[in-house]
Write a protein that holds these residues in place. Structure first.
Motif, PDB file in Angstrom:
ATOM      1  N   ASP A   6      -3.761 -44.183  80.452  1.00 31.77           N
ATOM      2  CA  ASP A   6      -3.182 -43.344  79.408  1.00 31.77           C
ATOM      3  C   ASP A   6      -3.630 -43.818  78.025  1.00 31.77           C
ATOM      4  N   SER A   7      -3.678 -42.868  77.106  1.00 30.67           N
ATOM      5  CA  SER A   7      -4.167 -43.152  75.765  1.00 30.67           C
ATOM      6  C   SER A   7      -3.608 -42.115  74.789  1.00 30.67           C
ATOM      7  N   GLY A   9      -1.680 -42.874  71.948  1.00 31.32           N
ATOM      8  CA  GLY A   9      -0.539 -43.286  71.146  1.00 31.32           C
ATOM      9  C   GLY A   9      -0.956 -43.710  69.748  1.00 31.32           C
ATOM     10  N   LEU A  20      -0.923 -37.205  73.810  1.00 37.94           N
ATOM     11  CA  LEU A  20      -1.245 -38.271  74.762  1.00 37.94           C
ATOM     12  C   LEU A  20      -2.121 -37.702  75.871  1.00 37.94           C
ATOM     13  N   CYS A  22      -3.840 -38.667  79.827  1.00 34.15           N
ATOM     14  CA  CYS A  22      -3.818 -39.506  81.021  1.00 34.15           C
ATOM     15  C   CYS A  22      -4.990 -39.108  81.903  1.00 34.15           C
ATOM     16  N   TYR A  94       4.350 -43.975  79.432  1.00 36.75           N
ATOM     17  CA  TYR A  94       3.613 -44.323  80.644  1.00 36.75           C
ATOM     18  C   TYR A  94       3.296 -43.063  81.441  1.00 36.75           C
ATOM     19  N   THR A 113       1.095 -46.537  76.561  1.00 36.94           N
ATOM     20  CA  THR A 113       0.544 -46.365  75.211  1.00 36.94           C
ATOM     21  C   THR A 113       1.713 -46.257  74.236  1.00 36.94           C
ATOM     22  N   GLN A 114       1.619 -47.008  73.151  1.00 35.28           N
ATOM     23  CA  GLN A 114       2.724 -47.103  72.200  1.00 35.28           C
ATOM     24  C   GLN A 114       2.728 -45.897  71.260  1.00 35.28           C
TER      25      GLN A 114
END
Length: 119
Positions: A6-7, A9, A20, A22, A94, A113-114
């Motif tokens: 995942d990315s 954030g 986001l 995934c 997540y 990812t935050q």
């Protein structure tokens, strides 16, 4: 097995938007449901949004009408478009997927990812 990355954030101001992504790999044809959970500091992990293999979506009440989940099966990608973000949306997000049938169902997680929403 399924691998999830995942990315997307980042830091955004309240009222802003973020998307986001995934990326799924492995036995993606076996995925039943795929979507997003989040965990804020000091809180339990909670479901945000999920989409089934048939395209049925499910959202947490707190994000309905603000977040949209979508899936591109050809690219093995799932997206979470987040709009009208609030400080309460700050969490690690997540990606999550399950494959197989009960009692042999398996569950998989991305690395997280935050997302930080500032006031």
């Amino acid at each position: 097995q399924v691998q999830l990355v995942d990315s997307g954030g980042g830091l955004v101001q309240a009222g802003g938007s973020l998307r986001l992504s995934c990326a799924a790999s492995g036995s993606t044809n076996a995925i039943n449901n795929i979507g997003w959970y989040r965990q804020a500091p000091g809180k339990q992990r909670e479901l945000v949004a999920m989409i089934s293999s048939g395209g049925i979506t499910n959202y947490a009440e707190s994000v309905k009408d603000r977040f949209t989940i979508s899936r591109d099966k050809d690219k093995n990608m799932v997206y979470l478009q987040m709009s009208s973000l609030k400080t309460d949306d700050t969490a690690v997000y997540y990606c999550h997927a399950d494959i197989g049938l009960d009692p042999w169902r398996s569950y998989y997680w991305g690395q997280g990812t935050q997302v930080t929403v500032s006031s």
